[in-house]
Design a protein around this motif. Structure first.
Motif, PDB file in Angstrom:
ATOM      1  N   ILE A  52       0.581  -1.003   0.233  1.00 39.66           N
ATOM      2  CA  ILE A  52       0.066  -0.612  -0.083  1.00 39.66           C
ATOM      3  C   ILE A  52       0.659   1.074   0.311  1.00 39.66           C
ATOM      4  O   ILE A  52       0.129   2.484  -1.435  1.00 39.66           O
ATOM      5  CB  ILE A  52      -0.850  -0.081   1.109  1.00 39.66           C
ATOM      6  CG1 ILE A  52      -1.763  -1.328   1.199  1.00 39.66           C
ATOM      7  CG2 ILE A  52      -1.553   1.195   1.515  1.00 39.66           C
ATOM      8  CD1 ILE A  52      -2.877  -1.300   0.004  1.00 39.66           C
ATOM      9  N   CYS A  53       1.880   1.303   1.077  1.00 35.18           N
ATOM     10  CA  CYS A  53       3.012   2.406   0.682  1.00 35.18           C
ATOM     11  C   CYS A  53       4.017   1.551   1.333  1.00 35.18           C
ATOM     12  O   CYS A  53       3.986   1.045   2.486  1.00 35.18           O
ATOM     13  CB  CYS A  53       2.076   4.232   1.210  1.00 35.18           C
ATOM     14  SG  CYS A  53       1.093   3.609   3.230  1.00 35.18           S
ATOM     15  N   ASP A  54       5.026   2.622   2.011  1.00 36.72           N
ATOM     16  CA  ASP A  54       6.291   2.816   2.717  1.00 36.72           C
ATOM     17  C   ASP A  54       6.214   3.249   4.126  1.00 36.72           C
ATOM     18  O   ASP A  54       4.837   3.865   4.187  1.00 36.72           O
ATOM     19  CB  ASP A  54       6.927   3.972   2.226  1.00 36.72           C
ATOM     20  CG  ASP A  54       8.154   3.629   1.180  1.00 36.72           C
ATOM     21  OD1 ASP A  54       7.786   2.391   0.599  1.00 36.72           O
ATOM     22  OD2 ASP A  54       8.289   4.692   0.148  1.00 36.72           O
ATOM     23  N   VAL A  55       5.921   2.384   4.970  1.00 38.12           N
ATOM     24  CA  VAL A  55       5.839   2.606   6.384  1.00 38.12           C
ATOM     25  C   VAL A  55       6.484   3.359   6.798  1.00 38.12           C
ATOM     26  O   VAL A  55       5.484   4.396   7.441  1.00 38.12           O
ATOM     27  CB  VAL A  55       5.777   1.339   7.450  1.00 38.12           C
ATOM     28  CG1 VAL A  55       6.666   1.720   8.517  1.00 38.12           C
ATOM     29  CG2 VAL A  55       5.878   0.232   6.630  1.00 38.12           C
ATOM     30  N   ASP A  56       7.347   4.586   6.353  1.00 35.57           N
ATOM     31  CA  ASP A  56       7.755   5.666   7.372  1.00 35.57           C
ATOM     32  C   ASP A  56       7.379   6.800   6.595  1.00 35.57           C
ATOM     33  O   ASP A  56       7.621   7.784   7.474  1.00 35.57           O
ATOM     34  CB  ASP A  56       9.653   5.703   7.104  1.00 35.57           C
ATOM     35  CG  ASP A  56      10.029   5.652   5.498  1.00 35.57           C
ATOM     36  OD1 ASP A  56       8.299   5.520   4.225  1.00 35.57           O
ATOM     37  OD2 ASP A  56      11.088   5.628   4.293  1.00 35.57           O
ATOM     38  N   THR A  57       6.362   6.960   5.868  1.00 34.52           N
ATOM     39  CA  THR A  57       5.143   7.686   5.263  1.00 34.52           C
ATOM     40  C   THR A  57       4.589   7.787   6.389  1.00 34.52           C
ATOM     41  O   THR A  57       3.321   8.725   6.579  1.00 34.52           O
ATOM     42  CB  THR A  57       4.873   7.739   4.235  1.00 34.52           C
ATOM     43  OG1 THR A  57       3.915   6.367   4.006  1.00 34.52           O
ATOM     44  CG2 THR A  57       5.481   8.103   3.509  1.00 34.52           C
ATOM     45  N   LEU A  58       3.950   6.989   7.316  1.00 39.76           N
ATOM     46  CA  LEU A  58       2.777   6.478   8.336  1.00 39.76           C
ATOM     47  C   LEU A  58       3.297   7.375  10.196  1.00 39.76           C
ATOM     48  O   LEU A  58       4.549   6.632  10.198  1.00 39.76           O
ATOM     49  CB  LEU A  58       2.545   5.329   7.867  1.00 39.76           C
ATOM     50  CG  LEU A  58       2.472   4.661   6.803  1.00 39.76           C
ATOM     51  CD1 LEU A  58       1.477   3.739   6.963  1.00 39.76           C
ATOM     52  CD2 LEU A  58       0.554   5.536   6.300  1.00 39.76           C
ATOM     53  N   SER A  59       2.928   8.195  10.412  1.00 37.96           N
ATOM     54  CA  SER A  59       2.959   7.890  12.031  1.00 37.96           C
ATOM     55  C   SER A  59       2.773   6.806  12.553  1.00 37.96           C
ATOM     56  O   SER A  59       1.595   6.258  11.998  1.00 37.96           O
ATOM     57  CB  SER A  59       2.209   9.390  12.288  1.00 37.96           C
ATOM     58  OG  SER A  59       1.030   9.559  12.241  1.00 37.96           O
ATOM     59  N   PRO A  60       2.973   6.694  13.692  1.00 38.34           N
ATOM     60  CA  PRO A  60       2.476   6.171  14.932  1.00 38.34           C
ATOM     61  C   PRO A  60       1.210   5.566  15.187  1.00 38.34           C
ATOM     62  O   PRO A  60       0.615   5.030  15.217  1.00 38.34           O
ATOM     63  CB  PRO A  60       3.016   6.259  16.216  1.00 38.34           C
ATOM     64  CG  PRO A  60       4.612   6.873  15.435  1.00 38.34           C
ATOM     65  CD  PRO A  60       3.902   7.290  14.478  1.00 38.34           C
ATOM     66  N   ASP A  61       0.240   7.208  14.975  1.00 40.29           N
ATOM     67  CA  ASP A  61      -0.942   7.616  15.857  1.00 40.29           C
ATOM     68  C   ASP A  61      -1.639   6.694  14.271  1.00 40.29           C
ATOM     69  O   ASP A  61      -2.617   6.087  13.782  1.00 40.29           O
ATOM     70  CB  ASP A  61      -1.206   8.716  15.592  1.00 40.29           C
ATOM     71  CG  ASP A  61      -0.960   9.507  16.999  1.00 40.29           C
ATOM     72  OD1 ASP A  61      -0.867   8.398  17.431  1.00 40.29           O
ATOM     73  OD2 ASP A  61      -1.322  10.447  17.193  1.00 40.29           O
ATOM     74  N   ARG A  62      -1.475   7.255  12.768  1.00 40.27           N
ATOM     75  CA  ARG A  62      -1.952   6.864  12.154  1.00 40.27           C
ATOM     76  C   ARG A  62      -1.629   4.802  11.444  1.00 40.27           C
ATOM     77  O   ARG A  62      -2.338   4.524  10.820  1.00 40.27           O
ATOM     78  CB  ARG A  62      -0.887   6.958  10.461  1.00 40.27           C
ATOM     79  CG  ARG A  62      -1.821   7.189   9.246  1.00 40.27           C
ATOM     80  CD  ARG A  62      -3.443   7.456   8.762  1.00 40.27           C
ATOM     81  NE  ARG A  62      -3.397   8.844   9.048  1.00 40.27           N
ATOM     82  CZ  ARG A  62      -4.560   8.995   9.304  1.00 40.27           C
ATOM     83  NH1 ARG A  62      -5.838   8.598   9.702  1.00 40.27           N
ATOM     84  NH2 ARG A  62      -4.213  11.082   9.203  1.00 40.27           N
ATOM     85  N   LEU A  63      -0.712   4.839  11.994  1.00 40.63           N
ATOM     86  CA  LEU A  63      -0.709   2.945  11.918  1.00 40.63           C
ATOM     87  C   LEU A  63      -1.962   2.886  13.162  1.00 40.63           C
ATOM     88  O   LEU A  63      -2.285   1.378  13.151  1.00 40.63           O
ATOM     89  CB  LEU A  63       0.676   2.364  13.114  1.00 40.63           C
ATOM     90  CG  LEU A  63       1.543   2.775  11.663  1.00 40.63           C
ATOM     91  CD1 LEU A  63       3.219   2.550  11.862  1.00 40.63           C
ATOM     92  CD2 LEU A  63       1.151   1.839  10.109  1.00 40.63           C
ATOM     93  N   GLY A  64      -1.991   2.956  14.207  1.00 41.57           N
ATOM     94  CA  GLY A  64      -3.126   2.858  14.810  1.00 41.57           C
ATOM     95  C   GLY A  64      -4.036   3.163  14.430  1.00 41.57           C
ATOM     96  O   GLY A  64      -4.923   1.858  14.841  1.00 41.57           O
ATOM     97  N   ASP A  65      -4.637   3.985  13.683  1.00 43.26           N
ATOM     98  CA  ASP A  65      -6.013   4.558  13.372  1.00 43.26           C
ATOM     99  C   ASP A  65      -5.656   2.544  12.206  1.00 43.26           C
ATOM    100  O   ASP A  65      -7.585   2.353  12.009  1.00 43.26           O
ATOM    101  CB  ASP A  65      -5.702   5.246  12.076  1.00 43.26           C
ATOM    102  CG  ASP A  65      -5.800   6.904  13.484  1.00 43.26           C
ATOM    103  OD1 ASP A  65      -6.658   6.194  14.192  1.00 43.26           O
ATOM    104  OD2 ASP A  65      -5.488   7.469  12.941  1.00 43.26           O
ATOM    105  N   LEU A  66      -4.683   2.651  10.991  1.00 40.03           N
ATOM    106  CA  LEU A  66      -5.378   1.378  10.048  1.00 40.03           C
ATOM    107  C   LEU A  66      -5.204   0.415  10.907  1.00 40.03           C
ATOM    108  O   LEU A  66      -6.787  -0.649  10.126  1.00 40.03           O
ATOM    109  CB  LEU A  66      -4.000   1.943   9.476  1.00 40.03           C
ATOM    110  CG  LEU A  66      -3.795   2.255   8.334  1.00 40.03           C
ATOM    111  CD1 LEU A  66      -2.424   2.247   8.067  1.00 40.03           C
ATOM    112  CD2 LEU A  66      -4.510   2.762   7.470  1.00 40.03           C
ATOM    113  N   MET A  67      -5.176  -0.273  11.930  1.00 41.00           N
ATOM    114  CA  MET A  67      -5.110  -1.357  12.591  1.00 41.00           C
ATOM    115  C   MET A  67      -6.340  -1.604  13.207  1.00 41.00           C
ATOM    116  O   MET A  67      -6.856  -2.593  12.848  1.00 41.00           O
ATOM    117  CB  MET A  67      -4.574  -1.187  13.785  1.00 41.00           C
ATOM    118  CG  MET A  67      -3.434  -1.080  13.778  1.00 41.00           C
ATOM    119  SD  MET A  67      -2.298  -2.625  12.295  1.00 41.00           S
ATOM    120  CE  MET A  67      -1.946  -1.752  10.884  1.00 41.00           C
ATOM    121  N   GLU A  68      -6.394   0.240  13.831  1.00 43.46           N
ATOM    122  CA  GLU A  68      -8.499  -0.250  14.003  1.00 43.46           C
ATOM    123  C   GLU A  68      -9.813  -0.414  13.254  1.00 43.46           C
ATOM    124  O   GLU A  68     -10.953  -1.056  12.816  1.00 43.46           O
ATOM    125  CB  GLU A  68      -9.028   1.372  14.889  1.00 43.46           C
ATOM    126  CG  GLU A  68     -10.441   1.523  14.869  1.00 43.46           C
ATOM    127  CD  GLU A  68     -10.546   2.944  15.495  1.00 43.46           C
ATOM    128  OE1 GLU A  68     -11.826   3.178  15.479  1.00 43.46           O
ATOM    129  OE2 GLU A  68      -9.205   3.136  16.365  1.00 43.46           O
TER     130      GLU A  68
END
Length: 139
Positions: A52-68
């Motif tokens: 989908i995208c490079d992980v380093d473009t995502l903040s920890p908050d955004r990663l949490g949002d994606l898990m949700e």
């Protein structure tokens, strides 16, 4: 019908070579979305996945949002997010039982997954450009 037989039929319909049971096949859709199919005859399953995208473009908050968002597939057409550390990529994946009634059933599964891939790539690309993301959380 077993996935490898249906995918082999689909591959032939598209003018591709044969698909070997237990193998892996990647297809490029619309010149920009690569979906990989991995079948496991022992587990009688097939996994569809896409970067989908490079992980380093995502903040920890955004990663949490994606898990949700992927909780029970509620906002991802039944797929889930994962991080491939070795590739530094966010992956969207979905597991199916190794049983499709026919090529049309496989095409529906692919189109549903591809829809989620396209949607999430677009949402996350907007965020990477600094634009405000539409809410990921349900209303």
């Amino acid at each position: 019908m077993q996935f490898s037989l249906v995918l082999d039929e689909l591959a032939k319909k598209c003018g591709l070579g044969s698909f070997e049971p237990g193998g892996e096949l990647s297809l490029l859709f619309d010149g920009q979305h690569t979906v990989t199919f991995q079948s496991d005859p022992d587990d009688r399953s097939v996994v569809l996945f896409a970067e989908i995208c490079d992980v380093d473009t995502l903040s920890p908050d955004r990663l949490g949002d994606l898990m949700e968002a992927s909780l029970l597939g509620s906002q991802t057409e039944g797929a889930s997010f994962a991080v491939a550390r070795n590739l530094a990529k966010l992956i969207l994946w979905k597991r199916h039982d190794d049983d499709f009634s026919d090529v049309a059933a496989l095409e529906r599964a692919i189109n549903s997954f591809l829809s989620a891939v396209i949607t999430w790539k677009a949402k996350l690309a907007e965020g990477a450009r600094g634009e405000t993301l539409p809410s990921i959380r349900p209303p």
